[in-house]
Write a protein that holds these residues in place. Sequence first.
Motif, PDB file in Angstrom:
ATOM      1  N   VAL A   1      36.830   3.148  11.329  1.00  0.00           N
ATOM      2  CA  VAL A   1      36.755   1.740  11.773  1.00  0.00           C
ATOM      3  C   VAL A   1      38.094   0.905  11.320  1.00  0.00           C
ATOM      4  O   VAL A   1      38.573  -0.002  11.896  1.00  0.00           O
ATOM      5  CB  VAL A   1      35.623   1.225  11.059  1.00  0.00           C
ATOM      6  CG1 VAL A   1      34.651   1.543  11.674  1.00  0.00           C
ATOM      7  CG2 VAL A   1      35.590   1.063   9.528  1.00  0.00           C
ATOM      8  N   SER A   2      39.016   1.882  10.470  1.00  0.00           N
ATOM      9  CA  SER A   2      40.200   0.937  10.159  1.00  0.00           C
ATOM     10  C   SER A   2      41.607   1.786  10.108  1.00  0.00           C
ATOM     11  O   SER A   2      42.319   1.384   9.723  1.00  0.00           O
ATOM     12  CB  SER A   2      39.776   0.407   8.659  1.00  0.00           C
ATOM     13  OG  SER A   2      39.879   1.556   7.670  1.00  0.00           O
TER      14      SER A   2
ATOM     15  N   ARG B   1      38.701  -6.382  14.951  1.00  0.00           N
ATOM     16  CA  ARG B   1      37.231  -5.812  14.921  1.00  0.00           C
ATOM     17  C   ARG B   1      36.432  -6.662  15.041  1.00  0.00           C
ATOM     18  O   ARG B   1      36.424  -7.843  14.773  1.00  0.00           O
ATOM     19  CB  ARG B   1      37.224  -4.646  13.716  1.00  0.00           C
ATOM     20  CG  ARG B   1      38.520  -4.091  13.211  1.00  0.00           C
ATOM     21  CD  ARG B   1      38.308  -2.842  14.174  1.00  0.00           C
ATOM     22  NE  ARG B   1      39.410  -1.801  13.867  1.00  0.00           N
ATOM     23  CZ  ARG B   1      40.609  -1.476  13.868  1.00  0.00           C
ATOM     24  NH1 ARG B   1      41.488  -2.464  14.651  1.00  0.00           N
ATOM     25  NH2 ARG B   1      41.350  -0.383  13.365  1.00  0.00           N
TER      26      ARG B   1
ATOM     27  N   HIS C   1      31.887  -3.208  14.630  1.00  0.00           N
ATOM     28  CA  HIS C   1      32.360  -2.148  13.671  1.00  0.00           C
ATOM     29  C   HIS C   1      31.663  -2.376  12.214  1.00  0.00           C
ATOM     30  O   HIS C   1      31.551  -1.353  11.532  1.00  0.00           O
ATOM     31  CB  HIS C   1      33.889  -2.375  13.387  1.00  0.00           C
ATOM     32  CG  HIS C   1      34.730  -2.058  14.688  1.00  0.00           C
ATOM     33  ND1 HIS C   1      34.807  -2.753  15.685  1.00  0.00           N
ATOM     34  CD2 HIS C   1      35.360  -0.821  14.833  1.00  0.00           C
ATOM     35  CE1 HIS C   1      35.418  -2.047  16.631  1.00  0.00           C
ATOM     36  NE2 HIS C   1      35.992  -0.674  16.078  1.00  0.00           N
TER      37      HIS C   1
ATOM     38  N   VAL D   1      42.239  -3.842  10.008  1.00  0.00           N
ATOM     39  CA  VAL D   1      40.813  -4.172   9.901  1.00  0.00           C
ATOM     40  C   VAL D   1      40.848  -5.493  10.969  1.00  0.00           C
ATOM     41  O   VAL D   1      39.610  -6.240  11.108  1.00  0.00           O
ATOM     42  CB  VAL D   1      40.060  -4.655   8.731  1.00  0.00           C
ATOM     43  CG1 VAL D   1      40.098  -3.520   7.732  1.00  0.00           C
ATOM     44  CG2 VAL D   1      41.169  -5.733   7.961  1.00  0.00           C
TER      45      VAL D   1
ATOM     46  N   ARG E   1      35.948  -9.794   9.807  1.00  0.00           N
ATOM     47  CA  ARG E   1      36.983  -9.163   9.246  1.00  0.00           C
ATOM     48  C   ARG E   1      37.034  -8.985   7.837  1.00  0.00           C
ATOM     49  O   ARG E   1      37.357  -7.875   7.098  1.00  0.00           O
ATOM     50  CB  ARG E   1      38.491  -9.820   9.862  1.00  0.00           C
ATOM     51  CG  ARG E   1      39.484  -9.429   9.118  1.00  0.00           C
ATOM     52  CD  ARG E   1      41.060  -9.813   9.716  1.00  0.00           C
ATOM     53  NE  ARG E   1      42.235  -9.217   9.555  1.00  0.00           N
ATOM     54  CZ  ARG E   1      43.162  -9.411  10.116  1.00  0.00           C
ATOM     55  NH1 ARG E   1      43.412 -10.019  11.115  1.00  0.00           N
ATOM     56  NH2 ARG E   1      44.255  -8.814   9.738  1.00  0.00           N
TER      57      ARG E   1
ATOM     58  N   TRP F   1      47.443   2.209  14.591  1.00  0.00           N
ATOM     59  CA  TRP F   1      46.358   2.356  14.313  1.00  0.00           C
ATOM     60  C   TRP F   1      46.319   3.435  12.878  1.00  0.00           C
ATOM     61  O   TRP F   1      45.335   3.336  11.987  1.00  0.00           O
ATOM     62  CB  TRP F   1      45.365   3.263  15.331  1.00  0.00           C
ATOM     63  CG  TRP F   1      43.906   3.382  14.771  1.00  0.00           C
ATOM     64  CD1 TRP F   1      42.878   2.532  14.934  1.00  0.00           C
ATOM     65  CD2 TRP F   1      43.464   4.616  14.203  1.00  0.00           C
ATOM     66  NE1 TRP F   1      41.737   3.393  14.610  1.00  0.00           N
ATOM     67  CE2 TRP F   1      42.158   4.578  13.830  1.00  0.00           C
ATOM     68  CE3 TRP F   1      44.166   5.853  13.696  1.00  0.00           C
ATOM     69  CZ2 TRP F   1      41.207   5.234  13.110  1.00  0.00           C
ATOM     70  CZ3 TRP F   1      43.110   6.800  12.958  1.00  0.00           C
ATOM     71  CH2 TRP F   1      42.015   6.470  12.968  1.00  0.00           C
TER      72      TRP F   1
END
Length: 356
Positions: free
Chosen positions: A274-275, A210, A214, A207, A78, A202
Amino acid sequence: MQSSFIRKYLANKISCMYLLSGVFVVCTALLGLFISSVQYPIAMIIDVLSTKLFGLSFSESEGGKTAETIIWEIRYPRVLLAFLVGAALSLAGAAFQGLLRNPLADPYTIGVSSGASLGAVMVLYFQLTIPFLGSYTLPVIAIIGGFITMFIVFGVTHLSTRQLSIETIILAGIIVSSFISAIISLIISLSEREDVRQILYWLMGNVGMRGWSHVKLMIPFLLIGAIVLLSRSRELNAFALGEESAEHLGVDIQRSKLIILVGASLLTGAAVSVSGSIGFVGLVIPHFIRLLCGPNHRHVLPLSMLVGGGYLILADLVARTIIAPSELPIGVITSLIGAPVFALLLIRERIGRGSA
C-alpha cells in the motif's frame, strides 16, 4: 528490599514509556490532520471528523463539500494509513531483530519487501487488472509476491542446511533480494519515460493519493500479523538466549521460527503493497525502543508499533510540507532521518560497550 525497589522502578518506567508513546501518537496524528499545504481552521477539521465519526456537528462548515472531501477522504485516511504502515514495519522489524538476534535486521532482510516491490512493479509495468479484484490488483499481487519470495528464501535455506539457520536465512535473503532488484532494474530500463517515473515514485515510498480502500486493505493484515507476533513475545525472549537455550526452555525452534517469519512477512508485504518501499522504520524504531526499555519483547513489540506509527505520520507530514505545494516521497525522508540516527545509535552502543 532492593529487588522490590528495582521492580517498582522498572514497572513505573515501562508505564511512562506507554504513556509517552500514546501521547506521541496522538500529537503526531493531530499535527498530520491540522497541518497541510491546504489550510483549514482547526474548528472546521474537528467538526468534519466529529460529524463523520460520531454524527455530532458543532458548527456550520464554511468550506462545504470541498473541505469535507479533503479532510475526510484525503487527509484523514492518509494519516491513518501512515500510522498503520509505520506500526506494521516497526513490529515486523522488532520481530526480525529478535528472531535473528541481529540489530541490523529489518523487514527487508529476507527479501519480502523486494518480492512485494517486484509484484507491484509488474502490475504497474504491464498495467494488469484482475477482473474480480479491480483496484485491489496491485496490493494483492504485491502481497503474493512477498510470500512467494519468502518461500523461495525458505527453500534455498532448507536445501543448503536442511534447517532454518539464522545465518543462512540472512544470506539467502540477500541473494534473493539482489536477484529481484536486478529484475526490477531490467523492467525500469525497458519502460517508457512515463512508466519509469511512476515506478520510481512508487519504489521510493508514499502514502499520499491513497484512500479508505487502502486503509481497509491494511487493517486485517495488521491485526492478523500483530496478533501472531505479540503472542510470540515469550519465544522471542527465549531466542535472545540462543537456539539451544530456547529449546531447553521448551520452545519448538523450527515451528516458532516459521510462525514469526510468516507473521513478520505478512506485515511487511501488506505495508509495501500500500505504500511502496519505506526504509529504516523497521530498523531504527525497534533498536531505539530497546535502548529505552530493555530487551523484553513483551514491551518492545507493542511500543515499537506505537512509536513506529507516530514516527511515520511525522515523516509524512515533513514530506508533504517541506517543499509545499510539492511533495517528497516519504521513503526519502525516512532514509535521510533514519540513516544518521541509526549510525549515532550504533556508535553510542559501541562506546557504551567499550567503557563497560
